[in-house]
Write a protein that holds these residues in place. Sequence first.
Motif, PDB file in Angstrom:
ATOM      1  N   MET A 186      -5.029   0.325  10.830  1.00 25.23           N
ATOM      2  CA  MET A 186      -4.870  -1.142   9.126  1.00 25.23           C
ATOM      3  C   MET A 186      -5.711  -0.728   7.536  1.00 25.23           C
ATOM      4  O   MET A 186      -4.697  -1.047   6.766  1.00 25.23           O
ATOM      5  N   LYS A 187      -6.217  -0.018   7.682  1.00 27.83           N
ATOM      6  CA  LYS A 187      -6.803   0.596   6.431  1.00 27.83           C
ATOM      7  C   LYS A 187      -5.610   1.004   5.676  1.00 27.83           C
ATOM      8  O   LYS A 187      -5.208   1.230   4.665  1.00 27.83           O
ATOM      9  N   CYS A 236      -2.400  -0.650   4.108  1.00 29.75           N
ATOM     10  CA  CYS A 236      -2.540  -1.696   3.589  1.00 29.75           C
ATOM     11  C   CYS A 236      -3.053  -0.873   2.107  1.00 29.75           C
ATOM     12  O   CYS A 236      -2.117  -1.359   0.875  1.00 29.75           O
ATOM     13  N   TRP A 237      -2.915   0.470   2.372  1.00 28.16           N
ATOM     14  CA  TRP A 237      -3.057   1.059   1.011  1.00 28.16           C
ATOM     15  C   TRP A 237      -1.184   1.778   0.837  1.00 28.16           C
ATOM     16  O   TRP A 237      -1.061   1.728  -0.315  1.00 28.16           O
ATOM     17  N   ARG A 252       1.400  -0.223   1.211  1.00 29.28           N
ATOM     18  CA  ARG A 252       1.910  -0.971   0.862  1.00 29.28           C
ATOM     19  C   ARG A 252       0.969  -2.258   0.053  1.00 29.28           C
ATOM     20  O   ARG A 252       1.440  -2.910  -0.619  1.00 29.28           O
ATOM     21  N   LEU A 296      -1.311  -3.815  -0.264  1.00 31.76           N
ATOM     22  CA  LEU A 296      -1.840  -5.650   0.290  1.00 31.76           C
ATOM     23  C   LEU A 296      -2.980  -5.546   0.956  1.00 31.76           C
ATOM     24  O   LEU A 296      -3.418  -4.664   1.830  1.00 31.76           O
ATOM     25  N   GLU A 297      -3.182  -7.041   0.995  1.00 31.97           N
ATOM     26  CA  GLU A 297      -5.388  -7.066   1.631  1.00 31.97           C
ATOM     27  C   GLU A 297      -4.743  -6.678   2.921  1.00 31.97           C
ATOM     28  O   GLU A 297      -3.169  -7.706   3.191  1.00 31.97           O
ATOM     29  N   PRO A 298      -5.199  -6.917   4.054  1.00 32.77           N
ATOM     30  CA  PRO A 298      -4.997  -7.299   5.426  1.00 32.77           C
ATOM     31  C   PRO A 298      -4.823  -8.568   5.769  1.00 32.77           C
ATOM     32  O   PRO A 298      -4.412  -8.855   7.061  1.00 32.77           O
ATOM     33  N   ASP A 331      -2.788 -10.483   4.022  1.00 36.26           N
ATOM     34  CA  ASP A 331      -1.404 -10.725   3.382  1.00 36.26           C
ATOM     35  C   ASP A 331      -0.491 -11.388   4.881  1.00 36.26           C
ATOM     36  O   ASP A 331      -0.815 -10.511   5.370  1.00 36.26           O
ATOM     37  N   ILE A 348       1.589  -8.391   5.937  1.00 41.42           N
ATOM     38  CA  ILE A 348       1.128  -7.099   6.705  1.00 41.42           C
ATOM     39  C   ILE A 348       0.575  -7.826   7.808  1.00 41.42           C
ATOM     40  O   ILE A 348       0.492  -7.654   9.669  1.00 41.42           O
TER      41      ILE A 348
END
Length: 542
Positions: free
Chosen positions: A231-232, A235-236, A238, A240-242, A244, A247
């Motif tokens: 996940m980390k 998100c990095w 893309r 975007l925030e987790p 979003d 995502i």
Amino acid sequence: MTLLALKEDRPTPKAVYNWRVYACAAVSSFASCMIGYDSAFIGTTLALPSFTKEFDFSSYDPDDLALLQANIVSVYQAGAFFGSLFAYCTSHFLGRRKSLFVFAAVFLLGAGIMLAASAERGLAPILAGRVLAGIGVGGASNMVPIYISELAPPAVRGRLVGIYELGWQIGGLVGFWINYGVNTTLAPTRSQWMIPFAVQLIPGGLLLIGVFWIKESPRWLFANGRREEAMKILCWIRNLEPTDQYILEEVKYIDRDIERFERDVGKGFWKPFLALKQPKVQWRFFLGGMLFLLQNGSGINAINYYSPTVFRSIGITGTNTGFLTTGVFGVVKTVLTVIWLLWLVDHVGRRRMLFIGAAGGSLCMWFIGAYIKVAGSGSFSSSSSGGLSGGGIAAMFFFYLWTAFYTPSWNGTPWVVNSEMFDQNTRSLGQASASANNWFWNFVVSRFTPQMFLKMSYGVYFFFASLMILSIGFVFYFVPETKSIPLESMDRLFEIKPVRKANKVLMAELGMQEVGAAGAEDGSVSTVDEKARGHLERTERV
């Protein structure tokens, strides 16, 4: 839509198309720079006067010399064949990123061993070093397309995997020109031919360093239960925030795909092999192998590895003239690869480019073969002038025209299709199979090209032209358009018949799902579904 508009499977935030995903693709593509360089420099290096003198090529009769040159070139492909298979093991246990580190290190070891060759030690260090370098590039050729395709948003996946092909062409461009440079600026000593061998260390070293910066594939991490890390990184990449919506949807698709294949196939090192019992899996493995058979059947690697011989067959003589002509060939390939990367692959599509490349390239090969037959220039006789007749100039024009047809089509597109058409559980094994097929057919072509030119002369070009015609029918009936299709929807793509309509039908289905979900939120499901179904029906009629 404009010509440059991206066809997206669902609404995509602009933040997704950020520098990070492009940078990861570019850094990992240093692997293709070393592959392209190794494929290009060896043919002209074997023709350097300093190299032929160092290893006393003049003492060999033509058949023995052709065999020696074929062995020097082809042991590299043999190593690459096994390297592409080894990559399945490293990918499963170590992941994509650490696998790249391993194969970069093996390549550098092989490149270093080659520098030990001399008149006293003979060619053994070059042969041994090229086997190790081949293992390195074979493994990297498996890993990089998989790695990039698993990072890429669907709308630009072809472009990002195309960076891998661009790296191949940049490496090849340097490889084609370096021997022209050393032959015109340096005295014919041992240092002259050592420089092209030493330059191999540059792209290999850059890849080894770059591996410490790039991130592991989130899809591989999800498949191996490392969700927090996955996940980390996702998100990095893309940006975007987790929380979003994009995502959340992407993770849902990945989880659904992993669950389905753990249920249907199972999880583990050997499970993908068991999946080969399924006809739908066997079919995609067959398609991947055939695409690389037809790619090599175009004649490209005969030109890459034996360009001086190819140009001599057209009538180009003189060492510098042959090197210069080869260098121009590299420039044409690189420029056209940039055009393919920035526009053609994600806007024109995979199938259409393969059709155009095969049809145009075949016509050019027929003309070149006919010229050699009529002019009788297949004897490889040498002259100091290096001049060409009017027919020879026409043959050169058609050779470069063939390059223009081939480069933005069969050069990189098979790599793109193979990187995206397998599911999560068979992707690594499928790419290993595809890469092994590439290097196997590469080996066959490189091993027998010198003998083919000696025995067949103009018939070599007719042979390649015929295979390019066959490829048109193969792609039309069996290879669906994969442009813009999410990786998790590839199974559905290969179920749709007829093949020529599969992409449009599936994109309409994906649009219907998206619109249906939106309708469920605002309570207008029936109206939205009716519109979506109408769109799907219109697409199927097209």
